[in-house]
Motif scaffolding. Structure first.
Motif, PDB file in Angstrom:
ATOM      1  N   VAL A   1       0.837  -1.207   0.000  1.00  0.00           N
ATOM      2  CA  VAL A   1       0.000   0.000   0.000  1.00  0.00           C
ATOM      3  C   VAL A   1       0.868   1.252   0.000  1.00  0.00           C
ATOM      4  CG1 VAL A   1      -1.670   1.334   1.336  1.00  0.00           C
ATOM      5  CG2 VAL A   1      -1.969  -1.135   1.096  1.00  0.00           C
ATOM      6  N   ASP A   2       1.855   1.295   0.876  1.00  0.00           N
ATOM      7  CA  ASP A   2       2.721   2.474   0.962  1.00  0.00           C
ATOM      8  C   ASP A   2       3.469   2.727  -0.339  1.00  0.00           C
ATOM      9  OD1 ASP A   2       1.963   2.997   3.553  1.00  0.00           O
ATOM     10  OD2 ASP A   2       3.673   1.968   4.456  1.00  0.00           O
ATOM     11  N   HIS A   3       3.974   1.665  -0.957  1.00  0.00           N
ATOM     12  CA  HIS A   3       4.731   1.849  -2.196  1.00  0.00           C
ATOM     13  C   HIS A   3       3.818   2.220  -3.368  1.00  0.00           C
ATOM     14  CE1 HIS A   3       8.777   1.010  -0.902  1.00  0.00           C
ATOM     15  NE2 HIS A   3       8.353  -0.045  -0.225  1.00  0.00           N
ATOM     16  N   LEU A   4       2.593   1.750  -3.359  1.00  0.00           N
ATOM     17  CA  LEU A   4       1.645   2.188  -4.391  1.00  0.00           C
ATOM     18  C   LEU A   4       1.411   3.686  -4.296  1.00  0.00           C
ATOM     19  CD1 LEU A   4      -1.000  -0.693  -4.280  1.00  0.00           C
ATOM     20  CD2 LEU A   4       0.478  -0.123  -6.218  1.00  0.00           C
ATOM     21  N   LEU A   5       1.197   4.175  -3.083  1.00  0.00           N
ATOM     22  CA  LEU A   5       0.964   5.607  -2.906  1.00  0.00           C
ATOM     23  C   LEU A   5       2.205   6.407  -3.286  1.00  0.00           C
ATOM     24  CD1 LEU A   5      -0.993   5.585   0.473  1.00  0.00           C
ATOM     25  CD2 LEU A   5      -1.920   5.706  -1.843  1.00  0.00           C
ATOM     26  N   ALA A   6       3.376   5.905  -2.888  1.00  0.00           N
ATOM     27  CA  ALA A   6       4.618   6.599  -3.235  1.00  0.00           C
ATOM     28  C   ALA A   6       4.835   6.614  -4.742  1.00  0.00           C
ATOM     29  CB  ALA A   6       5.805   5.923  -2.547  1.00  0.00           C
ATOM     30  N   GLY A   7       4.302   5.591  -5.437  1.00  0.00           N
ATOM     31  CA  GLY A   7       4.445   5.515  -6.882  1.00  0.00           C
ATOM     32  C   GLY A   7       3.393   6.278  -7.650  1.00  0.00           C
ATOM     33  N   GLY A   8       2.509   6.965  -6.937  1.00  0.00           N
ATOM     34  CA  GLY A   8       1.536   7.820  -7.612  1.00  0.00           C
ATOM     35  C   GLY A   8       0.140   7.257  -7.738  1.00  0.00           C
ATOM     36  N   ALA A   9      -0.137   6.080  -7.156  1.00  0.00           N
ATOM     37  CA  ALA A   9      -1.481   5.512  -7.242  1.00  0.00           C
ATOM     38  C   ALA A   9      -2.475   6.408  -6.515  1.00  0.00           C
ATOM     39  CB  ALA A   9      -1.500   4.113  -6.636  1.00  0.00           C
ATOM     40  N   THR A  10      -3.622   6.593  -7.125  1.00  0.00           N
ATOM     41  CA  THR A  10      -4.649   7.461  -6.541  1.00  0.00           C
ATOM     42  C   THR A  10      -5.945   6.715  -6.237  1.00  0.00           C
ATOM     43  OG1 THR A  10      -5.396   8.102  -8.751  1.00  0.00           O
ATOM     44  CG2 THR A  10      -3.744   9.518  -7.683  1.00  0.00           C
ATOM     45  N   ASP A  11      -6.020   5.439  -6.606  1.00  0.00           N
ATOM     46  CA  ASP A  11      -7.249   4.678  -6.391  1.00  0.00           C
ATOM     47  C   ASP A  11      -6.880   3.306  -5.839  1.00  0.00           C
ATOM     48  OD1 ASP A  11      -9.853   3.856  -6.335  1.00  0.00           O
ATOM     49  OD2 ASP A  11     -10.208   4.030  -8.495  1.00  0.00           O
ATOM     50  N   VAL A  12      -6.567   3.281  -4.540  1.00  0.00           N
ATOM     51  CA  VAL A  12      -6.122   2.057  -3.878  1.00  0.00           C
ATOM     52  C   VAL A  12      -7.181   1.622  -2.871  1.00  0.00           C
ATOM     53  CG1 VAL A  12      -4.365   0.994  -2.392  1.00  0.00           C
ATOM     54  CG2 VAL A  12      -3.697   2.683  -4.129  1.00  0.00           C
ATOM     55  N   ARG A  13      -7.546   0.356  -2.943  1.00  0.00           N
ATOM     56  CA  ARG A  13      -8.461  -0.240  -1.968  1.00  0.00           C
ATOM     57  C   ARG A  13      -7.683  -1.290  -1.183  1.00  0.00           C
ATOM     58  NH1 ARG A  13     -13.715  -2.682  -4.545  1.00  0.00           N
ATOM     59  NH2 ARG A  13     -14.247  -0.459  -4.685  1.00  0.00           N
ATOM     60  N   ALA A  14      -7.875  -1.303   0.126  1.00  0.00           N
ATOM     61  CA  ALA A  14      -7.135  -2.215   0.998  1.00  0.00           C
ATOM     62  C   ALA A  14      -8.106  -3.155   1.690  1.00  0.00           C
ATOM     63  CB  ALA A  14      -6.346  -1.426   2.036  1.00  0.00           C
ATOM     64  N   LEU A  15      -7.876  -4.457   1.540  1.00  0.00           N
ATOM     65  CA  LEU A  15      -8.729  -5.454   2.174  1.00  0.00           C
ATOM     66  C   LEU A  15      -8.204  -5.743   3.571  1.00  0.00           C
ATOM     67  CD1 LEU A  15     -11.159  -7.416   1.540  1.00  0.00           C
ATOM     68  CD2 LEU A  15      -9.405  -9.163   1.133  1.00  0.00           C
ATOM     69  N   SER A  16      -9.057  -5.551   4.576  1.00  0.00           N
ATOM     70  CA  SER A  16      -8.655  -5.772   5.958  1.00  0.00           C
ATOM     71  C   SER A  16      -9.783  -6.439   6.720  1.00  0.00           C
ATOM     72  CB  SER A  16      -8.304  -4.437   6.638  1.00  0.00           C
ATOM     73  OG  SER A  16      -8.089  -4.626   8.027  1.00  0.00           O
TER      74      SER A  16
END
Length: 267
Positions: free
Chosen positions: A17-32
């Motif tokens: 998740v952190d690396h996706l955001l650092a790479g510019g992702a703007t539409d991330v969903r996290a399953l928890s």
């Protein structure tokens, strides 16, 4: 493009998740499974669900384009079928080759007919936590095979690769063997931890039964499998790959650097 990270509060998924955001992702969903305790960054959509609870997945999979699949064996066939039914186009799985227990995950993903990328990871640098108690108590580490050698990889590097694959094209149909940048014996790793601590640590070869007994509190029934598995690396050490650097453009973390970054674990 919506990306779903399963196991998003686990050791590797959280870093994905952190690396996706650092790479510019703007539409991330996290399953928890426990979204109230997730503590995920602002802007990340949290879905309440669990790979072993199949009824929770259709809603979590809805509208997703790419999926990071955490390694859960028990329900993988059903999970992949639900992903396909939801219209997910590409699955990036953390699994393993035919010599590991994780191969069924790769096979299930391939058989789906979806685009796939396999991440085959070697031993984690974080497995050095098995020596924490001995280092804290005496500084004498009793290990079954100090000469066994492999190329340990930091979990953060696995997450970096996963995020890069999820964010870019050209990875479909590829299998990436992930290791650290250098082959080290288990004694080498212990010495690196000692250097990070500023202490001299002693390594003593322990009998198999004693080694299993030492590891059982942390590994349970897997302790015997682990001890016997590392024995093969005395005569057949694992060689490093350059995959982390090739995929991400930045070198993999050395074990010595990992030890310095995590030195408080061993104090």
């Amino acid at each position: 493009m919506k990306i779903l990270v399963t196991g998003a509060t686990g050791n590797i998924g959280r870093k994905v998740v952190d690396h996706l955001l650092a790479g510019g992702a703007t539409d991330v969903r996290a399953l928890s499974n426990h979204p109230e305790r997730a503590g995920l960054p602002a802007g990340v959509e949290v879905a309440h669900g669990y790979l072993r609870r199949l009824s929770s997945l259709p809603a979590a999979f809805d509208g997703v384009d790419r999926l990071y699949l955490a390694p859960v064996l028990e329900t993988v066939d059903e999970v992949v079928a639900l992903a396909k039914a939801a219209g997910i186009r590409h699955i990036v799985d953390l699994s393993g080759d035919a010599d590991t227990d994780w191969q069924p995950i790769a096979k299930a993903v391939e058989s789906s007919g979806l685009d796939w990328t396999h991440l085959y990871a070697g031993e984690f640098s974080e497995n050095a936590a098995q020596w924490v108690e001995q280092i804290k108590v005496s500084g004498e580490i009793r290990d079954p095979h100090p000469a066994a050698a492999n190329a340990p990889i930091a979990m953060d590097d696995i997450a970096r690769v996963a995020a890069k694959v999820l964010l870019s094209d050209g990875h479909a149909g590829n299998t990436y063997e992930l290791t650290g940048p250098e082959t080290l014996t288990r004694a080498d790793k212990i010495r690196s931890i000692g250097a990070a601590l500023g202490r001299d640590l002693t390594v003593v070869q322990a009998p198999r039964d004693e080694a299993i007994r030492l590891l059982e509190p942390a590994m349970g029934p897997y302790a015997e499998w682990y001890v016997d598995g590392i024995a093969s690396m005395v005569e057949h050490p694992q060689r490093p790959t350059t995959t982390v650097a090739d995929v991400t453009g930045a070198p993999a973390t050395t074990f010595a650097q990992w030890a310095r970054d995590n030195v408080e674990l061993f104090r």
